[in-house]
Enzyme design. Structure first.
Site: not given
Length: 231
Positions: A44, A86
Site C-alpha cells: 500500500d 487504513d
C-alpha cells in the site's frame, strides 16, 4: 534508439511510505537505466518495508517470489472504521474501544490462525474483469468479491496501549492485513483499521538486508546491492 544497461538481478528495496510500489520500481528503473523491471507483491502507498525488485532477466522469477510467505508488522487502531481499512481512507465510524483488554485482543487474534477465508478489500490492486478494484473504489463503485483462502501461520500481539494493538503476522501470499485488522475489529465489537504497516520478510529475504529509503536514488549502492542469480 535508447541504449540500456545490460544488467540483471534481484534488488531488495526498503520502500518508504507515501509512495506507490510502482513509482518506487520506476524510480529504480530510471536510475539503473534498464529496459525491464518488476516487483513481487504490491505494498500500500502508506506502507513501508520489503519490496523485491526484479531487474532485467530476473523478471522471469516474478511468479516464484509472488507465491512466497510474508511477514508483516502492523499497528491496528481499535475503534476506528475507514472505507479503505487504513488511515489513508475516509473515516466512516468511531466506536468506543475503552473496554477492550489486552487478553481480549490476544483471544481475537488467535481466532485467525490457520486456514481462513478473506474477502479482498475494494481498495486493492486486485483486478476483476480487467479493472483494478482500487480504481472502482475511488469512483464509489463496489463489486462483489469472492472469498479467498489464505493461511495465517502465526499472529502475535507485541504490545497493546491506547487502543493500538501492535502485531506481527506470518502469512501466505495473498493475505490482506487491512482486511485482517477489520475482521479482528469486528470480533472485538469496536472496529479497527491499520495505522501502520511494514513488510519485514518475503520468503528468506529480509528487509534488514534491503537498500535503505534514502539510498534508493544512489546508482552505486543499487548496483552493489544487486543480487546475481540463475535466470
Amino acid at each position: 534508439m535508447a541504449i540500456y544497461n545490460d544488467i540483471s538481478g534481484i534488488l531488495l528495496a526498503d520502500k518508504p511510505g507515501q509512495i506507490t510500489s510502482f513509482k518506487t520500481v520506476h524510480k529504480i528503473k530510471k536510475i539503473l537505466n534498464v529496459k525491464k523491471t518488476g516487483h513481487c507483491g504490491t505494498l500500500d502507498p502508506a506502507a513501508t518495508g520489503l519490496l523485491i525488485v526484479l531487474v532485467g532477466k530476473a523478471t522471469k522469477l516474478q511468479d516464484k517470489f509472488m507465491k512466497q510467505d510474508k511477514v508483516y508488522r502492523s499497528s491496528f487502531l481499535l475503534g476506528t472504521i475507514t472505507d479503505s481499512g487504513d488511515l489513508d481512507g475516509k473515516v466512516l465510524e468511531l466506536k468506543d474501544a475503552s473496554l477492550v483488554t489486552e487478553e481480549g485482543v490476544k483471544k481475537a487474534l488467535k481466532k485467525f490462525e490457520g486456514e481462513i477465508f478473506q474477502i479482498p478489500p475494494m481498495f486493492s490492486a486486485l483486478k476483476i474483469n480487467g479493472k483494478k478494484l482500487c480504481d472502482l473504489a475511488r469512483k464509489g463503485i463496489e463489486v462483489e468479491r469472492a472469498p479467498r483462502k489464505i493461511t495465517i501461520k502465526k499472529i502475535e500481539l507485541l504490545s497493546f496501549k491506547d487502543n493500538i494493538a501492535d502485531v506481527r503476522v506470518e502469512c501466505s501470499s495473498g493475505t490482506y492485513i487491512r482486511t485482517l485488522a477489520e475482521d479482528v475489529g469486528k470480533i472485538l465489537g469496536c472496529g479497527a483499521t491499520v495505522a501502520k504497516l511494514r513488510r519485514e520478510k518475503i520468503g528468506n529475504f529480509n528487509v534488514a538486508d534491503a537498500v535503505l529509503p534514502q539510498d534508493l536514488d544512489n546508482k552505486e549502492i543499487l548496483e552493489a546491492k544487486l543480487i546475481q542469480t540463475v535466470f
